[in-house]
Design an enzyme around this catalytic site. Structure first.
Site, PDB file in Angstrom:
ATOM      1  N   ASP A  10       0.812  -1.203   0.000  1.00 59.38           N
ATOM      2  CA  ASP A  10       0.000   0.000   0.000  1.00 59.38           C
ATOM      3  C   ASP A  10       0.853   1.262   0.000  1.00 59.38           C
ATOM      4  O   ASP A  10       1.387   1.659   1.042  1.00 59.38           O
ATOM      5  CB  ASP A  10      -0.891  -0.032   1.261  1.00 59.38           C
ATOM      6  CG  ASP A  10      -1.730   1.211   1.409  1.00 59.38           C
ATOM      7  OD1 ASP A  10      -2.190   1.490   2.535  1.00 59.38           O
ATOM      8  OD2 ASP A  10      -1.927   1.913   0.397  1.00 59.38           O
TER       9      ASP A  10
ATOM     10  N   ASP B  74      -1.733   5.757  -5.056  1.00 61.75           N
ATOM     11  CA  ASP B  74      -2.012   4.910  -3.907  1.00 61.75           C
ATOM     12  C   ASP B  74      -2.461   3.513  -4.349  1.00 61.75           C
ATOM     13  O   ASP B  74      -3.613   3.316  -4.739  1.00 61.75           O
ATOM     14  CB  ASP B  74      -3.107   5.564  -3.052  1.00 61.75           C
ATOM     15  CG  ASP B  74      -3.448   4.740  -1.829  1.00 61.75           C
ATOM     16  OD1 ASP B  74      -4.336   5.169  -1.060  1.00 61.75           O
ATOM     17  OD2 ASP B  74      -2.838   3.668  -1.640  1.00 61.75           O
TER      18      ASP B  74
HETATM   19  N1  LIG Z   1      -4.349   3.418   1.265  1.00 61.15           N
HETATM   20  C1  LIG Z   1      -5.725   2.840   1.300  1.00 61.15           C
HETATM   21  C2  LIG Z   1      -5.790   1.533   2.070  1.00 61.15           C
HETATM   22  O1  LIG Z   1      -4.896   0.602   1.552  1.00 61.15           O
HETATM   23  C3  LIG Z   1      -7.217   1.004   2.050  1.00 61.15           C
HETATM   24  N2  LIG Z   1      -7.498  -0.136   2.902  1.00 61.15           N
HETATM   25  C4  LIG Z   1      -7.082   0.022   4.321  1.00 61.15           C
HETATM   26  C5  LIG Z   1      -7.067  -1.373   4.871  1.00 61.15           C
HETATM   27  C6  LIG Z   1      -7.125  -2.329   3.704  1.00 61.15           C
HETATM   28  C7  LIG Z   1      -6.838  -1.429   2.516  1.00 61.15           C
HETATM   29  C8  LIG Z   1      -7.417  -1.975   1.242  1.00 61.15           C
HETATM   30  O2  LIG Z   1      -8.823  -1.919   1.319  1.00 61.15           O
HETATM   31  C9  LIG Z   1      -8.103   2.151   2.523  1.00 61.15           C
HETATM   32  O3  LIG Z   1      -8.722   2.770   1.412  1.00 61.15           O
HETATM   33  C10 LIG Z   1      -7.972   3.960   1.118  1.00 61.15           C
HETATM   34  C11 LIG Z   1      -6.712   3.828   1.934  1.00 61.15           C
HETATM   35  O4  LIG Z   1      -7.286   3.150   3.054  1.00 61.15           O
END
Ligand SMILES: N[C@H]1[C@H](O)[C@@H](N2CCC[C@H]2CO)[C@@H]2OC[C@H]1O2
Length: 330
Positions: free
Chosen positions: A35, A219
């Site tokens: 991420d 992102d």
């Molecule tokens: N950077 C992102 C993050 O990766 C996302 N989720 C957080 C926990 C799981 C992940 C994938 O669903 C969430 O959507 C926007 C931001 O936060």
């Protein structure tokens, strides 16, 4: 050193991608979401209450001979989609695609939100944002990329996410077989800690390119593409029956509607997102109403170039000084 690992969609609409990693000795394999929009490496663990675990693989530090408690340290994170988690911290050996970091901070969840409990195929996250965003206190911890950098052949990692298919993340090298033409680089503003950069403009379908600096974050952990309302309304004006639904929290349209493509610019380069990527998903399995992969960023306070855009390109996250980000056609 280098590493290379798969980026596997966790469902049929690419809501997120997971990558196999190993933690500890003997190695424990978990599927984590790499991420670039956050900087905590956290996992479902033996410390996570069992009623908050639903099918996820867990990390058990007590089963690893190389785990060490980082005593007195805690973490707590809230994401843009409202999900969140918190816990304690170990260091342990951590490997992605053959690239090992010894004593990587591995944040073990003591609590996870219900949205995360429900995401059965996601065992945690590997934050690949800048380490300034890490939430471990009293001393913040380095990301896997920051720990690996001194040993990497090249200070980069690349994302090759794919539409309804398995792609890859590479560390320490740029695989010229994964893209065509040149990589177009643009400057990154690393404060406050996201991969923040600008698009040079956009166009809708066969319309003229609108030159305009649009700042946002690339992102990999965000599913969709979130842009200023003016751009999004211009797009959906071209879609029969489209409407901005309060009920569904965004633009929906009849699944049978014809969608235009959407093109974004990186400096002088142009990337055209196919209509199929923007016809994101039915609002329910039997519905004939579909939810768009392009949505307004007005509620977020930031534009987010998520997977709907990134999966159109081969993306180079360059940890050079100054940092930069590169996009190539593939
Ligand atoms: N950077 C992102 C993050 O990766 C996302 N989720 C957080 C926990 C799981 C992940 C994938 O669903 C969430 O959507 C926007 C931001 O936060």
């Amino acid at each position: 050193d280098t590493g290379s690992a798969a980026a596997i969609p966790i469902n049929e609409v690419d809501i997120a991608y997971v990558t196999p990693v190993t933690i500890g000795t003997p190695p424990q394999t978990l599927m984590l979401d790499l991420d670039t929009g956050s900087s905590d490496l956290w996992v479902f663990s033996s410390l996570t209450p069992s009623n908050q675990v639903r099918g996820q693989e867990i990390y058990s530090p007590t089963k690893s001979s190389t785990s060490k408690l980082l005593s007195g340290h805690t973490w707590s994170i809230r994401y843009g989609d409202g999900s969140g988690s918190r816990g304690t911290v170990y260091t342990d050996n951590f490997t992605i695609g053959g690239l090992e970091v010894k004593s990587q901070a591995v944040q073990a969840a003591l609590e996870v939100s219900s949205m995360l409990t429900q995401e059965q195929s996601l065992d945690g996250l590997v934050g690949l944002g800048f380490s300034a965003l890490n939430t471990v206190r009293p001393s913040s911890q380095l990301t896997f990329f920051d720990n690996a950098r001194p040993n990497l052949d090249e200070e980069v990692f690349t994302a090759d996410l794919k539409y309804h298919a398995t792609g890859s993340y590479d560390f320490g090298f740029i695989d010229s077989k994964k893209y065509a033409g040149n990589i177009t680089y643009t400057a990154v503003q690393q404060s406050p800690g996201y991969w923040t950069h600008s698009l040079s403009g956009y166009s809708v379908g066969s319309g003229a390119f609108q030159a305009s600096q649009i700042s946002g974050i690339s992102d990999t952990g965000t599913t969709l593409l979130y842009l200023p309302t003016a751009i999004v309304t211009a797009y959906y004006r071209q879609v029969q029956g489209a409407q901005n639904s309060q009920y569904y929290g965004g633009y929906v349209f009849p699944c049978s509607s014809t969608l235009p493509t959407f093109t974004f610019g990186i400096e002088g380069a142009r990337f055209t997102i196919p209509a199929s990527y923007i016809n994101y998903t039915r609002i329910s399995p039997t519905s004939t109403t579909c939810y768009g992969g392009l949505q307004s960023s007005s509620g977020l306070g930031i534009n987010i170039f998520g997977d709907v855009a990134l999966k159109r390109a081969f993306v180079v996250f360059s940890g050079t000084n100054p940092p930069r980000i590169g996009f190539a056609i593939k």
